[in-house]
Motif scaffolding. Structure first.
Motif, mmCIF file in Angstrom:
data_model
loop_
_atom_site.group_PDB
_atom_site.id
_atom_site.type_symbol
_atom_site.label_atom_id
_atom_site.label_comp_id
_atom_site.label_asym_id
_atom_site.label_seq_id
_atom_site.Cartn_x
_atom_site.Cartn_y
_atom_site.Cartn_z
ATOM 1 N N ILE A 165 52.898 13.508 43.127
ATOM 2 C CA ILE A 165 52.995 13.104 44.479
ATOM 3 C C ILE A 165 51.528 12.424 45.015
ATOM 4 C CG2 ILE A 165 54.906 14.296 44.870
ATOM 5 C CD1 ILE A 165 53.354 15.594 46.804
ATOM 6 N N PRO A 166 51.753 10.883 45.078
ATOM 7 C CA PRO A 166 50.833 10.145 45.767
ATOM 8 C C PRO A 166 50.182 10.513 46.731
ATOM 9 C CG PRO A 166 52.071 8.912 44.826
ATOM 10 C CD PRO A 166 52.566 9.929 44.754
ATOM 11 N N TYR A 167 48.641 10.613 47.129
ATOM 12 C CA TYR A 167 47.876 10.446 48.301
ATOM 13 C C TYR A 167 49.116 9.273 48.856
ATOM 14 C CZ TYR A 167 44.468 13.865 46.741
ATOM 15 O OH TYR A 167 44.322 15.155 46.602
ATOM 16 N N VAL A 168 49.265 9.374 50.259
ATOM 17 C CA VAL A 168 49.353 8.074 51.143
ATOM 18 C C VAL A 168 48.580 7.249 51.791
ATOM 19 C CG1 VAL A 168 51.709 8.179 51.107
ATOM 20 C CG2 VAL A 168 50.736 9.415 52.691
ATOM 21 N N ASN A 169 47.035 7.443 50.959
ATOM 22 C CA ASN A 169 46.031 6.844 52.167
ATOM 23 C C ASN A 169 46.176 4.851 52.172
ATOM 24 O OD1 ASN A 169 45.549 7.330 49.646
ATOM 25 N ND2 ASN A 169 43.092 6.272 49.928
ATOM 26 N N ALA A 170 46.884 4.107 51.208
ATOM 27 C CA ALA A 170 46.981 3.043 50.702
ATOM 28 C C ALA A 170 48.425 3.032 50.193
ATOM 29 C CB ALA A 170 46.168 2.470 50.255
ATOM 30 N N ALA A 171 48.569 1.746 50.402
ATOM 31 C CA ALA A 171 50.332 1.369 49.910
ATOM 32 C C ALA A 171 49.824 0.939 47.701
ATOM 33 C CB ALA A 171 50.473 -0.499 49.645
ATOM 34 N N PRO A 172 50.730 2.050 47.578
ATOM 35 C CA PRO A 172 51.515 1.895 45.915
ATOM 36 C C PRO A 172 50.554 1.221 45.601
ATOM 37 C CG PRO A 172 53.549 1.500 46.988
ATOM 38 C CD PRO A 172 52.635 1.382 48.064
ATOM 39 N N HIS A 173 49.404 1.149 43.732
ATOM 40 C CA HIS A 173 49.333 0.026 42.890
ATOM 41 C C HIS A 173 49.835 0.235 42.112
ATOM 42 C CE1 HIS A 173 46.966 3.094 41.232
ATOM 43 N NE2 HIS A 173 46.617 3.400 42.644
ATOM 44 N N LEU A 174 49.696 -0.430 41.018
ATOM 45 C CA LEU A 174 50.559 0.109 39.729
ATOM 46 C C LEU A 174 50.303 1.021 38.690
ATOM 47 C CD1 LEU A 174 52.436 -2.284 37.493
ATOM 48 C CD2 LEU A 174 50.398 -3.273 36.387
ATOM 49 N N GLY A 175 49.003 1.705 39.130
ATOM 50 C CA GLY A 175 48.887 2.340 38.490
ATOM 51 C C GLY A 175 50.030 3.870 38.453
ATOM 52 N N PHE A 176 50.462 3.725 39.742
ATOM 53 C CA PHE A 176 51.254 4.871 40.362
ATOM 54 C C PHE A 176 52.927 4.479 39.559
ATOM 55 C CE2 PHE A 176 55.190 6.671 42.400
ATOM 56 C CZ PHE A 176 55.045 7.896 41.919
ATOM 57 N N ALA A 177 52.700 2.817 39.172
ATOM 58 C CA ALA A 177 54.466 2.570 38.611
ATOM 59 C C ALA A 177 54.311 2.369 37.269
ATOM 60 C CB ALA A 177 53.927 1.158 39.121
ATOM 61 N N LEU A 178 53.195 2.998 37.203
ATOM 62 C CA LEU A 178 53.069 3.030 35.358
ATOM 63 C C LEU A 178 54.068 4.329 35.554
ATOM 64 C CD1 LEU A 178 52.613 3.012 32.577
ATOM 65 C CD2 LEU A 178 49.935 3.805 32.504
ATOM 66 N N GLU A 179 53.244 5.456 36.195
ATOM 67 C CA GLU A 179 54.055 6.818 36.020
ATOM 68 C C GLU A 179 55.542 7.062 36.622
ATOM 69 O OE1 GLU A 179 52.980 10.680 38.154
ATOM 70 O OE2 GLU A 179 51.530 9.876 37.318
ATOM 71 N N ALA A 180 55.977 6.045 37.673
ATOM 72 C CA ALA A 180 57.233 6.343 38.315
ATOM 73 C C ALA A 180 58.283 5.801 37.302
ATOM 74 C CB ALA A 180 57.035 5.309 39.023
ATOM 75 N N VAL A 181 57.590 4.596 36.305
ATOM 76 C CA VAL A 181 58.955 3.988 34.924
ATOM 77 C C VAL A 181 58.818 4.595 33.762
ATOM 78 C CG1 VAL A 181 58.764 2.061 33.762
ATOM 79 C CG2 VAL A 181 57.617 1.607 35.743
ATOM 80 N N GLN A 182 57.209 5.879 33.309
ATOM 81 C CA GLN A 182 58.081 6.627 32.375
ATOM 82 C C GLN A 182 58.751 7.608 32.577
ATOM 83 O OE1 GLN A 182 53.283 7.669 32.091
ATOM 84 N NE2 GLN A 182 53.172 6.023 30.349
ATOM 85 N N ALA A 183 58.565 8.106 34.043
ATOM 86 C CA ALA A 183 59.493 9.329 34.279
ATOM 87 C C ALA A 183 60.842 8.839 34.676
ATOM 88 C CB ALA A 183 59.275 9.657 35.437
ATOM 89 N N ASP A 184 61.439 7.680 34.753
ATOM 90 C CA ASP A 184 62.443 7.135 35.110
ATOM 91 C C ASP A 184 62.810 6.848 33.715
ATOM 92 O OD1 ASP A 184 64.160 5.962 37.155
ATOM 93 O OD2 ASP A 184 64.241 4.013 35.346
ATOM 94 N N VAL A 185 62.631 6.346 32.711
ATOM 95 C CA VAL A 185 63.160 6.220 31.560
ATOM 96 C C VAL A 185 63.067 7.223 30.497
ATOM 97 C CG1 VAL A 185 62.204 5.838 29.167
ATOM 98 C CG2 VAL A 185 61.704 3.689 30.598
ATOM 99 N N LEU A 186 62.466 8.682 31.411
ATOM 100 C CA LEU A 186 63.042 9.893 30.137
ATOM 101 C C LEU A 186 63.907 10.007 31.553
ATOM 102 C CD1 LEU A 186 58.856 11.459 31.109
ATOM 103 C CD2 LEU A 186 60.549 10.834 27.726
ATOM 104 N N ALA A 187 64.266 9.906 32.395
ATOM 105 C CA ALA A 187 65.762 10.407 32.952
ATOM 106 C C ALA A 187 66.630 9.429 32.745
ATOM 107 C CB ALA A 187 65.019 10.280 34.443
#
Length: 503
Positions: free
Chosen positions: A10-32
């Motif tokens: 769960i990322p910190y929300v000190n700023a808007a999301p970036h592509l680095g977290f998108a990588l992780e979200a997409v990887q987990a989504d593929v596994l799901a």
């Protein structure tokens, strides 16, 4: 039935999301999506880490109340579902979700035998939200991750007896009870354990936390350390705090409990978190899957580095499929990957416009031109189709093995092996020549043409099916284009993926 519980950090929300977290979200989504396609029961959790000092400092800099600030940024993370085609089942926010606080408090009490108070003086990196030892700093005495000088802090805190769990942790990892992949990260964790584990501080003063966070049970002057708070989300989202059925179903009784994380938080997830679970007498995760970083111009993409890359803007400009395609086809299992828009466009044009899209358009066009859009009946495959038939049969197993090994690039490549074999078969079978021979009165040519088109349409449908966990949007377009209507006719051929180079 196999049950799989998947989580992102769960990322910190000190700023808007970036592509680095998108990588992780997409990887987990593929596994799901992959596990769902296998018929497994799946729960995919993501969310936001709201109770962080760096969130407080960012809110102060923005001149906004902390809750308003984190609400806005947390909403941006939740909104990644659409632009990235995410299929998460649950989204937890540590400052807002009513499940979280009682879960953190229950977990604190469950670990009570390993908690004590002591005075601590050390170097604290706000970016890491973690104390650092002098030997962990770079040559400039800065945090190597955030490249800033840590603060020297002295205060009385609560501590956790991490030192008690070195041997049980090592046994869990070496024995395979806790799998860490890739192996290089497993070895890194074992080396950290073997160097000696020190107890660590798990609270902060209310003053230093600016009064933001969860108060330590029974100690109103202290706030629960953000990492203790955040790691607990994997349980609190399951109603652990109230002894809910979800906790029993998805943690105690799951076949796999899988954390998808970045290498920068390895120690917290592979050492601290399992030790905390051992202390509480709870089951460990079964898998910790670790990805490396995305960089831009050689610098890590992050909210604080000055190199953020907005995944939403990328998806809006180039499409969700193009963004997911780059993340899954270009990022290696081990090692950082450098992002540029040019590389994203090149990959999408090669794989989608020039690869799968071109194949589907060619095949459907030939089916309309030579068979009035009808799918030929069953026919024995031509000898020239041997490699294509084998590639289609092997692809699901390659994908399964690749994803089991947390190797998305190898898994996704199996889809384009089928695409390449199908394009090769087009050139070997040359349907246009068979159609010409059939018109000239060669009956065998018509039989061969039916067999060729049947094999190619089957290959296109296989590509759509195989592609579903990786690029669900593109997969749906391919499947629709290759599926006959109730009257048995295919839709008119339509270019599915325009080239992006001129966009």
């Amino acid at each position: 039935m196999t049950r799989v519980y998947l989580t992102t950090t769960i990322p910190y929300v000190n700023a808007a999301p970036h592509l680095g977290f998108a990588l992780e979200a997409v990887q987990a989504d593929v596994l799901a999506r992959h596990h769902r396609a296998l018929g497994h029961q799946v729960r995919l959790l993501t969310g936001t880490d709201d109770n962080s000092l760096k969130n407080v400092l960012a809110a102060e800099q923005a001149g906004l109340p902390v809750q308003d600030f984190v609400d806005a940024n947390a909403a941006a993370f939740a909104a990644l579902r659409g632009p990235l085609a995410l299929s998460y089942d649950d989204f937890i926010r540590t400052s807002r979700d009513p499940r979280h606080r009682p879960g953190v408090e229950r977990f604190w009490h469950a670990c009570a035998d390993d908690l004590y108070t002591d005075t601590y003086e050390g170097l604290y990196c706000v970016g890491c939200e973690h104390y650092l030892t002098p030997d962990e700093l770079d040559a400039s005495a800065h945090c190597p991750e955030h490249r800033t000088a840590p603060q020297r802090i002295a205060e009385q805190n609560w501590f956790f007896r991490l030192s008690r769990y070195a041997q049980p942790l090592r046994e869990a990892i070496v024995g395979g009870r806790l799998r860490i992949a890739p192996e290089s990260r497993r070895n890194e964790v074992l080396a950290f354990i073997d160097a000696g584990l020190r107890d660590f501080s798990i609270s902060r003063s209310q003053q230093r936390a600016r009064g933001w966070g969860i108060t330590v049970p029974g100690d109103p002057d202290q706030v629960v350390y953000v990492w203790w708070d955040a790691l607990g989300n994997y349980l609190t989202a399951l109603d652990y705090g109230t002894g809910g059925e979800a906790y029993r179903t998805w943690w105690e009784e799951s076949d796999r409990r899988v954390h998808v994380i970045g290498k920068g938080v390895l120690r917290f997830h592979a050492v601290y978190w399992p030790a905390m679970l051992l202390s509480a007498g709870l089951p460990l995760p079964t898998d910790i899957l670790v990805h490396d970083y995305l960089t831009a111009g050689g610098q890590k993409i992050s909210k604080s580095s000055g190199t953020p890359v907005d995944p939403v803007a990328l998806a809006r400009c180039y499409g969700t499929d193009a963004v997911r395609c780059w993340l899954l086809r270009e990022v290696p299992r081990v090692g950082d990957a450098d992002f540029t828009v040019e590389r994203l466009v090149e990959r999408a044009d090669a794989d989608l416009a020039g690869g799968a899209g071109n194949l589907v358009n060619r095949v459907v066009t030939m089916a309309h031109r030579y068979r009035a859009g009808r799918v030929p009946g069953d026919a024995a495959p031509l000898p020239e189709a041997k490699e294509l038939v084998e590639a289609i049969a092997e692809a699901p197993w390659i994908i399964r093995a690749g994803l089991a090994d947390f190797d998305f690039r190898r898994a996704a490549a199996a889809v384009w092996t089928v695409v390449d074999e199908a394009n090769g078969f087009v050139e070997r079978s040359r349907p246009w020549e068979l159609a010409k021979a059939e018109r000239s009165g060669d009956p065998d040519a018509g039989v061969r043409l039916d067999a060729a088109l049947a094999s190619l349409l089957a290959a296109c449908r296989a590509v759509g099916d195989l592609l579903t966990p990786f690029l669900p949007g593109a997969a749906a377009l391919i499947t629709t284009q290759c599926t006959p209507d109730p009257d048995g006719a295919l839709p008119p051929p339509t270019p599915l993926f325009p080239r992006l180079a001129t966009a």
